[in-house]
Each structure stands twice: as structure tokens, then as C-alpha cells.
Design a protein around this motif. Structure first.
Motif, mmCIF file in Angstrom:
data_model
loop_
_atom_site.group_PDB
_atom_site.id
_atom_site.type_symbol
_atom_site.label_atom_id
_atom_site.label_comp_id
_atom_site.label_asym_id
_atom_site.label_seq_id
_atom_site.Cartn_x
_atom_site.Cartn_y
_atom_site.Cartn_z
ATOM 1 N N THR A 110 22.740 -70.195 -25.353
ATOM 2 C CA THR A 110 22.966 -68.945 -26.090
ATOM 3 C C THR A 110 22.194 -68.894 -27.404
ATOM 4 N N LYS A 111 21.900 -70.052 -27.982
ATOM 5 C CA LYS A 111 21.411 -70.149 -29.346
ATOM 6 C C LYS A 111 19.875 -70.227 -29.368
ATOM 7 N N PHE A 112 19.315 -71.285 -29.969
ATOM 8 C CA PHE A 112 17.865 -71.337 -30.158
ATOM 9 C C PHE A 112 17.102 -71.276 -28.832
ATOM 10 N N GLY B 41 27.785 -72.241 -22.942
ATOM 11 C CA GLY B 41 27.861 -73.600 -23.476
ATOM 12 C C GLY B 41 29.218 -74.226 -23.160
ATOM 13 N N MET B 42 30.285 -73.462 -23.343
ATOM 14 C CA MET B 42 31.617 -73.997 -23.020
ATOM 15 C C MET B 42 31.726 -74.301 -21.524
ATOM 16 N N GLY B 43 30.991 -73.531 -20.722
ATOM 17 C CA GLY B 43 30.953 -73.775 -19.273
ATOM 18 C C GLY B 43 30.195 -75.049 -18.926
ATOM 19 N N SER C 49 25.970 -81.082 -36.771
ATOM 20 C CA SER C 49 27.259 -80.489 -36.413
ATOM 21 C C SER C 49 27.442 -79.064 -36.923
ATOM 22 N N ASN C 50 28.228 -78.342 -36.173
ATOM 23 C CA ASN C 50 28.599 -76.968 -36.480
ATOM 24 C C ASN C 50 29.960 -76.976 -37.158
ATOM 25 N N PRO C 51 30.138 -76.506 -38.352
ATOM 26 C CA PRO C 51 29.172 -75.804 -39.188
ATOM 27 C C PRO C 51 28.639 -76.661 -40.340
HETATM 28 N N1 PLP Z 1 28.206 -75.936 -29.003
HETATM 29 C C1 PLP Z 1 27.864 -75.462 -30.216
HETATM 30 C C2 PLP Z 1 27.306 -76.399 -31.243
HETATM 31 C C3 PLP Z 1 28.057 -74.113 -30.518
HETATM 32 O O1 PLP Z 1 27.712 -73.648 -31.737
HETATM 33 C C4 PLP Z 1 28.601 -73.251 -29.518
HETATM 34 C C5 PLP Z 1 28.835 -71.813 -29.772
HETATM 35 O O2 PLP Z 1 28.830 -71.347 -30.874
HETATM 36 C C6 PLP Z 1 28.945 -73.791 -28.283
HETATM 37 C C7 PLP Z 1 28.716 -75.129 -28.055
HETATM 38 C C8 PLP Z 1 29.540 -72.954 -27.201
HETATM 39 O O3 PLP Z 1 28.545 -72.243 -26.544
HETATM 40 P P1 PLP Z 1 28.797 -70.850 -25.793
HETATM 41 O O4 PLP Z 1 29.227 -69.864 -26.820
HETATM 42 O O5 PLP Z 1 27.467 -70.569 -25.182
HETATM 43 O O6 PLP Z 1 29.859 -71.086 -24.770
#
Ligand code: PLP
Length: 400
Positions: free
Chosen positions: A204-206, A84-86, A155-157
Motif C-alpha cells: 500500500t505504501k512506497f 499488509g495485514m493480510g 518502526s511506525n511511527p
Molecule cells: N505495516 C506497516 C509498517 C504499516 O504502516 C501498515 C499500514 O499502515 C501495515 C503494515 C498494514 O498494511 P495495510 O494497511 O496494507 O494492511
């Protein structure tokens, strides 16, 4: 979002394998041969549709997965990445030059926050963090240097909800790109259909759903994806966080069941949120009427997928939170782990884990208390049974 059902869009794509396989074939190669040198040059320049050169540029399986995710988000195109960061970092670097500014929601994933706060200033890119649920504060933070309006749908969290349509109007008015991280609400909300320019996911998530890999995607117009993949100045191409073909194959297979999983995550999370709220606990879940943005998400969402699998519970202090998480793990109710979207419930205290990059004072200001537990509710078959077992853990710890 009338007439747009993301799961149907995924289903409508028909892929065959090389030998008539029901899954597309994995091209297990990093480089590709050419019969003519001229075609190789044209491919490098991006002028030979259907030809592959080198797997950091593109590979058949990454294109299959990207196409399915573009269909899901209703965008012209997409490009997958290794995490995700990528996906997030190249989008920002592609859209901003030195001197530019970003207006971002202050409640976002800790890694994104850390990148904006600690790294972007090295390139003279400044971020203003605002309460994204207050349009007047968003407008106030915009100036002539602003290029991006950034938020997470949910939003997280803290599970704050961004009003994508409203933000898209603000972005249009000021000629900004609205970039939305939709990781917490796949299928439920389709931000591009509401006016977002770029939609990002941590796969990575759902979306992958099996906690066995990291991955990411950028969904956007064909022009923007072409820019990101440009061999001379494309941030996805040149930063190089490319997904491996074997992984894109496995994520594509998991994507096929996303609609079924999301319905069950949502059903279970709604069930627990209602029960715990009735028990008098401090629960935050977008599906509850008590959620400050319940009406906003209800207006935006594709109802059949529900309000998602993420829920928070504030148990008062970190000690209690830690005791509860350890007890729930001992009783096999879930795992004390970061991340989300797994078949099993995952829980963590974000203040000391996924949001620990955010300084304590700022955590307090945004309402991130240290007794907060973030739950990614799993696919449990009998959620009443799970509720009773969770409740027992809480009673044993005098939480209620
Ligand atoms: N965006 C959200 C909302 C996230 O929760 C995360 C990771 O926890 C990321 C982006 C980053 O994703 P990744 O860990 O796959 O790089």
C-alpha cells in the motif's frame, strides 16, 4: 549488503505479455480449465508446475509480482496478499500454535499491535512487547515457548531502527523465526540478506506509491511460502486475503519506478530533516546523526536509496499539531491523511490515528507524544521552496 542491489534484481527480470506485450498479460479469470481430470487433481495437490486451478491459490499475474518482490528482497519466493495485514496475520498464525509466544518490538504499526495484543490471546498466543533496540531486553523476554521475534526495520511511527543482523543472531540462538516488516525501508534495507527469515511489506505504501490500493507481500523461503499456500493448512490460502490480478498488474508497473521514487523521497526528507533540526525543532529522521540508531541503519543500508521518506516532528501538543497540519493542507503542502509513500507529502498525528490502538499510557512509555506529527515526505521537485513554505506555516503558528 555488499553485492546485492535490489533494484537491479527487479530490473533483471524479463516478462513478456501473451502477444509480445511489454507488460505481462493479465489473466482475468478466477478459475482455469483442464484437458484432463488427472491434471486437475495434481494441480490441486500442488504437483503440476505451471498449471493454474483457481485464483485464490495462485494466478499468473500474482506470481509475476511475487517473483519480482522475492527478487527485491533476495528471498527464494514470495506471495502477495490483499493488504499488509493480510500478509502479517497469516504469517503469525502459520508460525504459532496455542501456547506459543511472540517477542515483538513495542513500536510497531497500530494494527499489528492490536492483532497481537487483543486477538492472539483468543488463541492462547501471548506477545511480549519490548524495546527492540535493547538486545538484553529482547533476550530476557524469550522463553521456551517463544516462536517469533517480530519487528519493523524502521518502526511506525517512531522511526526506531532494528539491528536486523543482531536480532537474527538472537533468533538463531533460540531457534526462533525472525519476522521483519520492511514497509518503511524498501530497497534501503534488505532484511533477509541480514538474516531475517520472513520479510513482509504493506505494498500500500512506497512500493505501490500511488495511494490507489492496499496490498501486501510475504517474502521467504520456498518451503515457508509453500506452507502458507497449502490447501489443507496454509494460512494465506485458507484466510483468503488474495490480491486481485488487475491490482497486481498495476502494482508491478509501479514497482518499476520504486528506485527513482525512493531516492527522491529520501533526498527530500533528508533536506527537510536537516533544515528543521538546524532551526532547533525536534526532528527524528534516521539519516540525522542525532538519531539514536543512525549508525545501525548506516551499517545495514544500501546507501544509494538513502534513509527513506519518513520523518517525525514534535511540535509540543496536539492542538499545535492539528493547527499546523490543517494550515499545511490549506497551503497545498500535503494532505492530512494516514498512510505513506505517496507523491504528495502526507501527515498525521499518530497518537490519535494510526497508533490510536495503543493505550495512552503505553504511548507515553514508548515516547509517542501527542504533539508528534508523522510525515511521509513527497516527491516535490523543489524542496527548498517546500521548506520555505512549511517554515512560514510554523512561524505563523509560533512554533518557531
Ligand atoms: N505495516 C506497516 C509498517 C504499516 O504502516 C501498515 C499500514 O499502515 C501495515 C503494515 C498494514 O498494511 P495495510 O494497511 O496494507 O494492511
Amino acid at each position: 549488503m555488499e553485492n546485492f542491489n535490489p533494484a537491479d534484481k527487479i530490473q533483471d527480470l524479463q516478462y513478456f505479455g501473451e502477444f509480445g506485450g511489454v507488460n505481462p498479460s493479465i489473466s482475468d479469470s478466477s478459475t482455469y480449465t483442464f484437458l484432463s481430470a488427472k491434471t486437475m487433481f495434481d494441480t490441486f495437490e500442488g504437483n503440476a508446475e505451471g498449471c493454474y486451478l483457481y485464483s485464490r491459490h495462485s494466478s499468473p499475474m500474482n506470481l509475476y509480482l511475487s517473483k519480482a518482490l522475492a527478487a527485491m528482497e533476495g528471498t527464494e519466493s514470495a506471495n502477495v496478499s490483499a493488504s499488509g495485514m493480510g500478509a502479517i496475520t497469516p504469517v503469525i498464525m502459520q508460525l504459532c500454535n496455542a501456547g506459543d509466544e511472540i517477542v515483538s518490538s513495542r513500536t510497531i504499526y497500530g494494527g499489528t499491535y492490536a492483532f497481537m495484543k487483543n486477538m492472539l490471546p483468543n488463541w492462547n498466543i501471548k506477545t511480549h512487547f519490548v524495546d527492540i533496540t535493547k538486545p538484553e531486553l529482547v533476550e530476557k523476554a524469550i522463553n521456551k515457548n517463544t516462536k517469533i521475534l517480530y519487528c519493523e526495520t524502521v518502526s511506525n511511527p517512531l522511526l526506531e531502527v532494528a539491528d536486523i543482523k543482531l536480532l537474527a543472531n538472537i533468533a538463531k540462538k533460540h531457534n526462533l523465526k525472525l519476522v521483519v516488516d520492511n514497509t518503511f525501508s524498501p530497497l534501503t534495507v534488505a532484511p533477509a540478506k541480514l538474516g531475517a527469515d520472513v520479510v513482509i511489506h504493506s505494498l500500500t505504501k512506497f512500493i505501490n506509491g500511488s495511494s490507489d490500493t492496499v496490498g501486501g507481500v510475504v517474502c521467504a523461503s520456498q518451503d515457508f511460502i509453500n506452507d502458507l499456500k497449502n490447501v489443507n493448512n496454509g494460512a494465506m490460502m485458507l484466510f483468503g486475503a488474495t490480491m486481485d490480478s488487475l491490482r497486481s498488474a498495476s502494482i508491478l508497473k509501479n514497482l518499476r519506478t520504486l528506485h527513482i521514487r525512493m531516492k527522491q523521497h529520501s533526498y527530500n526528507a533528508m533536506y527537510l530533516a536537516e533544515k528543521f533540526e538546524n532551526d532547533g525543532l525536534k526532528v527524528v529522521y534516521p539519516g540525522l546523526k542525532s538519531h539514536p540508531s543512525h549508525d545501525v541503519i548506516t551499517k545495514m543500508m544500501n546507501k544509494e536509496y538513502g534513509y527513506g521518506g519518513m520523518m517525525t516532528l514534535d511540535v509540543g501538543n496536539l492542538d499545535k499539531a492539528n493547527q499546523l497540519m490543517e494550515l499545511m493542507q490549506n497551503r497545498n503542502l500535503g494532505y492530512l491523511a494516514v498512510s505513506l509513500g505517496f507523491y504528495k507529502t502526507l501527515f498525521s498525528a499518530p497518537g490519535t490515528s494510526t497508533s490510536s490502538e495503543i493505550p495512552i499510557e503505553e504511548q507515553k512509555e514508548m515516547g509517542l507524544s501527542d504533539g508528534l506529527i508523522r510525515f511521509s515526505i513527497g516527491l516535490d521537485n523543489d524542496i527548498e521552496r517546500t521548506y520555505q513554505m512549511m517554515k512560514k506555516c510554523m512561524q505563523e503558528l509560533n512554533i518557531f
